[in-house]
Design an enzyme around this catalytic site. Structure first.
Site, PDB file in Angstrom:
ATOM      1  N   SER A   5       0.918  -1.284   0.008  1.00  0.00           N
ATOM      2  CA  SER A   5       0.119  -0.047   0.128  1.00  0.00           C
ATOM      3  C   SER A   5       0.873   1.305   0.021  1.00  0.00           C
ATOM      4  CB  SER A   5      -0.957   0.108   1.143  1.00  0.00           C
ATOM      5  OG  SER A   5      -2.186   1.019   0.871  1.00  0.00           O
TER       6      SER A   5
ATOM      7  N   ASP B  31      -5.930  -3.694  -2.180  1.00  0.00           N
ATOM      8  CA  ASP B  31      -4.906  -3.244  -1.025  1.00  0.00           C
ATOM      9  C   ASP B  31      -4.405  -4.401  -0.401  1.00  0.00           C
ATOM     10  OD1 ASP B  31      -3.778  -2.306   1.210  1.00  0.00           O
ATOM     11  OD2 ASP B  31      -4.836  -0.223   0.884  1.00  0.00           O
TER      12      ASP B  31
END
Length: 321
Positions: A92, A204
């Site tokens: 991320s 993510d």
């Protein structure tokens, strides 16, 4: 974990560049390759360590949205101390900073890049049932910033963690389109449209591994320096619906991270109690400074770990003679 044992064994986070990127540049011509964790070889890293009589050092840059600016401060301090990782694992926000750093940018260049971002430059609002940001501009921005280097061309080996949406499996990108891998790693579910690669959707990586220390070990790291920028539940406002939603995520991510962080040799955790606004230059500076402070506090421990490893290695080598 001792050297002998190692030899025997041999989020939702906010993407800090999502709201503050740069102009769109096409990158569809870059190759796309997905490799799962189990498929990654560590032979070259181990051979390098043996030849240079040094441990393989991994820098793990965790998820945490706008707190990701702290990674830049950490990298700055490590560089000044002559501590450079043999490879980077990013997830991320950590994959964003990791990609820029692995491509060859200096800490000063990282800071300049962070501070020069403009809010309107990466917004790509879309009308889709799966999200209201497309994320393509993030991909293009990263590729432009790194000179369109693929993951294989990084100056420091980089591994980018994402989550395969259909089955929830942790997936590791180790080759191909760097910007697309970062986009996948940072695609916050419901906010971003999942990133599609070779017929599969990715979101993510912080959903499954917000600080991927275990992966770094699997990749062959002897020493793992992990940077944890997750929000701490005790500092989260819970007097409203949005705060309660954030707290649910914080508790889950911290639980996942705790199980992995015990495997790290060094954990650097910047003191960022409030999430700075991603648009605020002052918040960016403050967050980078928090990273610097945390890294400076950890330098003595890092040096001790590296020294101890060296002694263990020499002792182990003598025992094998």
């Amino acid at each position: 974990m001792t050297l002998q044992h190692r030899v025997k064994c041999v989020c939702l986070s906010a993407i800090m560049l999502t709201m503050t990127g740069c102009q769109t540049v096409g990158s569809s011509a870059l190759p796309q390759t997905v490799m799962e964790t189990k498929a990654i070889s560590v032979n070259e890293l181990k051979a390098y360590a043996t030849q240079n009589n040094k441990p393989v050092v991994a820098l793990v840059l965790g998820s945490g949205g706008a707190r990701g600016y702290a990674h830049i401060g950490v990298i700055d301090v490590l560089e000044r101390q002559g501590i450079r990782p043999d490879f980077i694992v990013g997830v991320s926000a950590g994959s964003i900073v990791g990609a820029l750093y692995a491509s060859g940018k200096t800490p000063e260049q990282l800071k300049q890049t962070a501070l020069s971002l403009k809010p309107a430059q990466v917004r790509d609002i879309t009308f889709d049932l799966k999200g209201f940001f497309d994320g393509k501009r993030v991909e293009d921005y990263i590729n432009e910033q790194i000179g369109y280097k693929t993951l294989e061309q990084m100056k420091i080996p980089l591994y980018v963690v994402a989550t395969e949406l259909k089955n929830g499996h942790l997936t590791v990108f180790k080759s191909g389109n760097t910007g697309q891998a970062v986009r996948a790693s940072s695609s916050i579910p419901s906010m971003f449209v999942p990133t599609e690669i070779e017929g599969k959707e990715y979101v993510d990586g912080g959903l499954v591994s917000p600080v991927p220390v275990e992966l770094a070990r699997q990749l062959g790291a002897d020493v793992v320096i992990a940077v944890n920028i997750l929000a701490q539940p005790k500092y989260t406002e819970t007097t409203n619906v949005w705060g309660l939603f954030n707290q649910n995520i914080n508790i889950m991510q911290n639980g996942l991270a705790a199980r992995e962080l015990i495997q790290a040799d060094v954990v650097i955790q910047p003191d960022i109690r409030e999430k700075g606004h991603v648009f605020s230059t002052k918040s960016r500076e403050d967050t980078m400074y928090a990273g610097e402070q945390a890294a400076e506090n950890a330098i003595q421990h890092i040096t001790s770990v590296l020294d101890r490893y060296q002694v263990e290695r020499e002792t182990f080598d003598i025992a094998l003679q």
